[in-house]
Scaffold this active site. Structure first.
Site, PDB file in Angstrom:
ATOM      1  N   TRP A   1       0.850  -1.193   0.000  1.00 40.00           N
ATOM      2  CA  TRP A   1       0.000   0.000   0.000  1.00 40.00           C
ATOM      3  C   TRP A   1       0.889   1.247   0.000  1.00 40.00           C
ATOM      4  O   TRP A   1       1.893   1.303   0.711  1.00 40.00           O
ATOM      5  CB  TRP A   1      -0.899   0.024   1.235  1.00 40.00           C
ATOM      6  CG  TRP A   1      -2.314  -0.397   1.027  1.00 40.00           C
ATOM      7  CD1 TRP A   1      -2.796  -1.672   0.936  1.00 40.00           C
ATOM      8  CD2 TRP A   1      -3.443   0.472   0.895  1.00 40.00           C
ATOM      9  NE1 TRP A   1      -4.158  -1.639   0.761  1.00 40.00           N
ATOM     10  CE2 TRP A   1      -4.577  -0.327   0.729  1.00 40.00           C
ATOM     11  CE3 TRP A   1      -3.599   1.870   0.907  1.00 40.00           C
ATOM     12  CZ2 TRP A   1      -5.863   0.203   0.577  1.00 40.00           C
ATOM     13  CZ3 TRP A   1      -4.868   2.396   0.746  1.00 40.00           C
ATOM     14  CH2 TRP A   1      -5.989   1.566   0.589  1.00 40.00           C
TER      15      TRP A   1
ATOM     16  N   SER B   1       0.003  -2.612   5.585  1.00 41.15           N
ATOM     17  CA  SER B   1       0.710  -2.512   6.871  1.00 41.15           C
ATOM     18  C   SER B   1       0.133  -3.438   7.932  1.00 41.15           C
ATOM     19  O   SER B   1       0.854  -3.897   8.820  1.00 41.15           O
ATOM     20  CB  SER B   1       0.677  -1.062   7.349  1.00 41.15           C
ATOM     21  OG  SER B   1       1.465  -0.243   6.490  1.00 41.15           O
ATOM     22  N   TYR B   2      -1.170  -3.720   7.816  1.00 36.26           N
ATOM     23  CA  TYR B   2      -1.764  -4.640   8.804  1.00 36.26           C
ATOM     24  C   TYR B   2      -1.065  -5.994   8.775  1.00 36.26           C
ATOM     25  O   TYR B   2      -0.934  -6.649   9.815  1.00 36.26           O
ATOM     26  CB  TYR B   2      -3.260  -4.808   8.536  1.00 36.26           C
ATOM     27  CG  TYR B   2      -3.950  -5.664   9.563  1.00 36.26           C
ATOM     28  CD1 TYR B   2      -4.141  -7.026   9.329  1.00 36.26           C
ATOM     29  CD2 TYR B   2      -4.380  -5.131  10.772  1.00 36.26           C
ATOM     30  CE1 TYR B   2      -4.752  -7.831  10.268  1.00 36.26           C
ATOM     31  CE2 TYR B   2      -4.997  -5.927  11.718  1.00 36.26           C
ATOM     32  CZ  TYR B   2      -5.181  -7.274  11.465  1.00 36.26           C
ATOM     33  OH  TYR B   2      -5.774  -8.080  12.410  1.00 36.26           O
TER      34      TYR B   2
ATOM     35  N   CYS C   1       3.163   2.629   5.192  1.00 34.41           N
ATOM     36  CA  CYS C   1       2.637   3.995   5.205  1.00 34.41           C
ATOM     37  C   CYS C   1       1.125   3.912   5.257  1.00 34.41           C
ATOM     38  O   CYS C   1       0.494   3.434   4.297  1.00 34.41           O
ATOM     39  CB  CYS C   1       3.099   4.737   3.950  1.00 34.41           C
ATOM     40  SG  CYS C   1       2.438   6.405   3.834  1.00 34.41           S
TER      41      CYS C   1
ATOM     42  N   GLU D   1     -11.015   8.453   5.124  1.00 29.38           N
ATOM     43  CA  GLU D   1     -12.276   9.090   5.519  1.00 29.38           C
ATOM     44  C   GLU D   1     -12.851   8.483   6.789  1.00 29.38           C
ATOM     45  O   GLU D   1     -13.685   9.093   7.462  1.00 29.38           O
ATOM     46  CB  GLU D   1     -13.301   8.960   4.375  1.00 29.38           C
ATOM     47  CG  GLU D   1     -12.931   9.713   3.119  1.00 29.38           C
ATOM     48  CD  GLU D   1     -13.960   9.522   2.015  1.00 29.38           C
ATOM     49  OE1 GLU D   1     -13.886  10.214   0.993  1.00 29.38           O
ATOM     50  OE2 GLU D   1     -14.861   8.656   2.206  1.00 29.38           O
ATOM     51  N   THR D   2     -12.444   7.256   7.080  1.00 31.06           N
ATOM     52  CA  THR D   2     -13.005   6.565   8.245  1.00 31.06           C
ATOM     53  C   THR D   2     -11.905   6.333   9.281  1.00 31.06           C
ATOM     54  O   THR D   2     -10.780   6.800   9.117  1.00 31.06           O
ATOM     55  CB  THR D   2     -13.600   5.201   7.819  1.00 31.06           C
ATOM     56  OG1 THR D   2     -12.512   4.327   7.459  1.00 31.06           O
ATOM     57  CG2 THR D   2     -14.547   5.366   6.635  1.00 31.06           C
TER      58      THR D   2
ATOM     59  N   HIS E   1     -10.447   3.587   9.794  1.00 30.14           N
ATOM     60  CA  HIS E   1      -9.675   2.391   9.429  1.00 30.14           C
ATOM     61  C   HIS E   1      -8.184   2.561   9.717  1.00 30.14           C
ATOM     62  O   HIS E   1      -7.537   1.651  10.244  1.00 30.14           O
ATOM     63  CB  HIS E   1      -9.888   2.080   7.941  1.00 30.14           C
ATOM     64  CG  HIS E   1      -9.416   0.733   7.555  1.00 30.14           C
ATOM     65  ND1 HIS E   1      -8.780   0.481   6.384  1.00 30.14           N
ATOM     66  CD2 HIS E   1      -9.469  -0.461   8.205  1.00 30.14           C
ATOM     67  CE1 HIS E   1      -8.463  -0.792   6.300  1.00 30.14           C
ATOM     68  NE2 HIS E   1      -8.871  -1.387   7.399  1.00 30.14           N
TER      69      HIS E   1
ATOM     70  N   PHE F   1       9.545  -0.635  14.022  1.00 31.12           N
ATOM     71  CA  PHE F   1       8.294  -0.014  13.564  1.00 31.12           C
ATOM     72  C   PHE F   1       8.621   1.149  12.629  1.00 31.12           C
ATOM     73  O   PHE F   1       8.657   2.304  13.023  1.00 31.12           O
ATOM     74  CB  PHE F   1       7.502   0.458  14.795  1.00 31.12           C
ATOM     75  CG  PHE F   1       6.166   1.068  14.493  1.00 31.12           C
ATOM     76  CD1 PHE F   1       5.923   2.412  14.760  1.00 31.12           C
ATOM     77  CD2 PHE F   1       5.132   0.306  13.957  1.00 31.12           C
ATOM     78  CE1 PHE F   1       4.675   2.991  14.513  1.00 31.12           C
ATOM     79  CE2 PHE F   1       3.889   0.876  13.708  1.00 31.12           C
ATOM     80  CZ  PHE F   1       3.661   2.212  13.981  1.00 31.12           C
TER      81      PHE F   1
HETATM   82  N1  LIG Z   1      -5.323   2.090   3.846  1.00 29.30           N
HETATM   83  C1  LIG Z   1      -4.065   1.526   4.013  1.00 29.30           C
HETATM   84  C2  LIG Z   1      -3.895   0.161   4.178  1.00 29.30           C
HETATM   85  N2  LIG Z   1      -4.970  -0.665   4.175  1.00 29.30           N
HETATM   86  C3  LIG Z   1      -4.846  -2.105   4.020  1.00 29.30           C
HETATM   87  C4  LIG Z   1      -4.528  -2.842   5.334  1.00 29.30           C
HETATM   88  O1  LIG Z   1      -3.185  -2.605   5.742  1.00 29.30           O
HETATM   89  C5  LIG Z   1      -4.726  -4.339   5.152  1.00 29.30           C
HETATM   90  O2  LIG Z   1      -3.888  -4.787   4.121  1.00 29.30           O
HETATM   91  C6  LIG Z   1      -6.169  -4.688   4.821  1.00 29.30           C
HETATM   92  O3  LIG Z   1      -7.024  -4.131   5.823  1.00 29.30           O
HETATM   93  C7  LIG Z   1      -6.400  -6.192   4.727  1.00 29.30           C
HETATM   94  O4  LIG Z   1      -6.017  -6.821   5.928  1.00 29.30           O
HETATM   95  N3  LIG Z   1      -2.652  -0.367   4.369  1.00 29.30           N
HETATM   96  C8  LIG Z   1      -1.541   0.454   4.362  1.00 29.30           C
HETATM   97  O5  LIG Z   1      -0.409  -0.031   4.529  1.00 29.30           O
HETATM   98  N4  LIG Z   1      -1.696   1.803   4.173  1.00 29.30           N
HETATM   99  C9  LIG Z   1      -2.925   2.373   4.011  1.00 29.30           C
HETATM  100  O6  LIG Z   1      -3.020   3.625   3.854  1.00 29.30           O
HETATM  101  C1  LIG Z   2      -6.507   3.640   5.992  1.00 32.75           C
HETATM  102  C2  LIG Z   2      -6.669   3.873   4.530  1.00 32.75           C
HETATM  103  O1  LIG Z   2      -6.175   4.844   3.989  1.00 32.75           O
HETATM  104  C3  LIG Z   2      -7.546   2.977   3.728  1.00 32.75           C
HETATM  105  O2  LIG Z   2      -7.879   1.811   4.426  1.00 32.75           O
HETATM  106  C4  LIG Z   2      -8.823   3.715   3.276  1.00 32.75           C
HETATM  107  O3  LIG Z   2      -9.406   4.326   4.398  1.00 32.75           O
HETATM  108  P1  LIG Z   2     -10.882   4.991   4.342  1.00 32.75           P
HETATM  109  O4  LIG Z   2     -11.842   3.944   3.835  1.00 32.75           O
HETATM  110  O5  LIG Z   2     -11.124   5.396   5.774  1.00 32.75           O
HETATM  111  O6  LIG Z   2     -10.834   6.192   3.411  1.00 32.75           O
END
Ligand SMILES: Nc1c(NC[C@H](O)[C@H](O)[C@H](O)CO)[nH]c(=O)[nH]c1=O
Ligand SMILES: CC(=O)[C@@H](O)COP(=O)(O)O
Length: 168
Positions: free
Chosen positions: A31, A65-66, A89, A94-95, A97, A122
């Site tokens: 990501w 990153s998760y 990163c 918007e949420t 998350h 980290f």
């Molecule tokens: N929005 C971002 C994500 N989202 C994806 C999560 O990390 C993960 O892969 C997904 O929820 C499935 O488990 N990841 C980033 O590294 N950076 C972001 O901005």
């Molecule tokens: C954390 C992120 O950027 C990605 O998961 C999208 O987030 P959102 O749905 O809150 O815009």
């Protein structure tokens, strides 16, 4: 101290260990790859600059990153890996998350380091926007990847100091 006041690529290099004997894993989230690739380049070049051998550095990619936590654990539980550098990163969306990801990864990587007894670094940016990310991936605030690599080196130095120390 905020990055505004402390460049991520400026650090003391006194009393570093012999980096050439250590083996590193670098786990990179896909990501925001424009940012994470810059973080990887910073981390990789910093390790080489301070003595790491290219053959002693292995890279693994994870979707986001998760997933850094599980990727870090897979590497950290190997006997032939001394430290794991995790790069990602997570840009505020918007949420909420991003909050859930950031907290999960921070706690998860801490757990892996404690469970394995190895440095698990980290190196995850948690910016509010793309520009803040770029500023910390080789921009005006330096490169988080540089900092993460140097942190791994210094923790290995501390580990050697702790385990070689003998009271008189
Ligand atoms: N929005 C971002 C994500 N989202 C994806 C999560 O990390 C993960 O892969 C997904 O929820 C499935 O488990 N990841 C980033 O590294 N950076 C972001 O901005
Ligand atoms: C954390 C992120 O950027 C990605 O998961 C999208 O987030 P959102 O749905 O809150 O815009």
């Amino acid at each position: 101290m905020a990055s505004e006041l402390k460049n991520l690529s400026v650090f003391s290099t006194d009393n570093l260990p012999d980096v050439s004997i250590h083996r590193f894993a670098i786990v990179v989230a896909e990501w925001n790859s424009d940012v994470t690739e810059a973080l990887f380049n910073g981390a990789y070049q910093t390790l080489l600059h301070y003595g790491a051998k290219p053959d002693n550095i292995i890279r693994g990619n994870v979707p986001g990153s998760y997933e850094l936590t599980l990727g870090a654990q897979w590497f950290a539980q190997r006997d032939d890996i001394d430290a794991v550098i995790c790069l990602g990163c997570v840009i505020q969306g918007e949420t909420k998350h991003n909050d859930y990801i950031n907290h999960a990864v921070a706690q998860g990587l801490t757990n892996v380091s404690i469970k394995t007894g190895k440095p698990v670094i980290f190196g995850v940016l948690t910016p509010n926007d793309q520009q803040q990310a770029l500023d910390r991936a080789g921009g005006k605030h330096g490169n988080k990847g540089d900092e993460a690599a140097m942190t791994a080196i210094k923790m290995l130095g501390l580990q050697k100091q702790v385990y070689s120390f003998q009271f008189k």
